[in-house]
Write a protein that holds these residues in place. Structure first.
Motif, PDB file in Angstrom:
ATOM      1  N   ILE A  29      58.243  55.098  -8.840  1.00 42.78           N
ATOM      2  CA  ILE A  29      57.745  56.417  -9.222  1.00 42.78           C
ATOM      3  C   ILE A  29      56.376  56.254  -9.860  1.00 42.78           C
ATOM      4  CG2 ILE A  29      58.075  58.371 -10.773  1.00 42.78           C
ATOM      5  CD1 ILE A  29      61.052  58.019 -10.441  1.00 42.78           C
ATOM      6  N   TYR A  30      55.443  57.059  -9.383  1.00 40.56           N
ATOM      7  CA  TYR A  30      54.115  57.107  -9.975  1.00 40.56           C
ATOM      8  C   TYR A  30      53.857  58.544 -10.419  1.00 40.56           C
ATOM      9  CZ  TYR A  30      49.138  57.715 -10.470  1.00 40.56           C
ATOM     10  OH  TYR A  30      47.919  58.045 -10.974  1.00 40.56           O
TER      11      TYR A  30
ATOM     12  N   PHE B  40      53.244  64.271  -3.929  1.00 41.55           N
ATOM     13  CA  PHE B  40      53.089  65.634  -4.423  1.00 41.55           C
ATOM     14  C   PHE B  40      51.721  65.717  -5.094  1.00 41.55           C
ATOM     15  CE2 PHE B  40      57.533  64.402  -4.485  1.00 41.55           C
ATOM     16  CZ  PHE B  40      58.128  65.411  -3.746  1.00 41.55           C
ATOM     17  N   PRO B  41      50.645  65.867  -4.291  1.00 44.55           N
ATOM     18  CA  PRO B  41      49.285  65.792  -4.847  1.00 44.55           C
ATOM     19  C   PRO B  41      48.984  66.844  -5.903  1.00 44.55           C
ATOM     20  CG  PRO B  41      49.240  66.332  -2.491  1.00 44.55           C
ATOM     21  CD  PRO B  41      50.658  66.092  -2.870  1.00 44.55           C
ATOM     22  N   GLU B  42      49.543  68.028  -5.774  1.00 44.98           N
ATOM     23  CA  GLU B  42      49.271  69.072  -6.762  1.00 44.98           C
ATOM     24  C   GLU B  42      49.835  68.720  -8.134  1.00 44.98           C
ATOM     25  OE1 GLU B  42      53.111  69.791  -4.781  1.00 44.98           O
ATOM     26  OE2 GLU B  42      51.103  69.526  -3.961  1.00 44.98           O
ATOM     27  N   GLU B  43      50.868  67.884  -8.159  1.00 42.37           N
ATOM     28  CA  GLU B  43      51.470  67.453  -9.427  1.00 42.37           C
ATOM     29  C   GLU B  43      51.073  66.022  -9.790  1.00 42.37           C
ATOM     30  OE1 GLU B  43      55.529  68.063  -8.496  1.00 42.37           O
ATOM     31  OE2 GLU B  43      55.270  70.207  -8.269  1.00 42.37           O
ATOM     32  N   LYS B  44      50.265  65.387  -8.939  1.00 40.28           N
ATOM     33  CA  LYS B  44      49.843  63.996  -9.131  1.00 40.28           C
ATOM     34  C   LYS B  44      51.053  63.092  -9.350  1.00 40.28           C
ATOM     35  CE  LYS B  44      45.263  65.173 -10.738  1.00 40.28           C
ATOM     36  NZ  LYS B  44      44.204  64.907 -11.672  1.00 40.28           N
TER      37      LYS B  44
END
Length: 95
Positions: free
Chosen positions: A79-80, A55-59
């Motif tokens: 989880i990162y 989820f790149p928008e939420e990093k």
């Protein structure tokens, strides 16, 4: 509820383990580098990536790894979450 009892010398201490049908289903680990963690779990433990979501928008990223299908095998969920942008925003807003 699991049965509790005291063991005497000579008892087969592993008998309950052999008869117990419960299993550890799922564990969640927070990691600092998800790709590096996936490499470790797959190369060192021989686990397979069951699914990975970014989820790149939420990093934020998550990956499920296991030795087989989730219905019959243990799954480690990695989880990162990059919180550095959140922390910087809070600090700058507080000043």
């Amino acid at each position: 509820m699991a049965e509790t009892r005291k063991f005497a010398p000579g008892d087969d201490l592993l008998e309950w383990v052999q008869k117990d049908n419960r299993r550890f289903l799922h564990a969640v680990y927070r990691v600092g580098d998800i790709d590096r963690a996936i490499k470790f779990y797959t190369e060192c433990f021989g686990m397979k990536v069951l699914r990975k979501q970014d989820f790149p928008e939420e990093k934020y990223s998550t990956a499920a790894l296991g030795f087989g299908p989730e219905k019959s095998h243990f799954v480690a969920e990695l989880i990162y979450c990059d919180i550095s942008h959140q922390i910087k925003g809070k600090v700058s807003n507080a000043i």
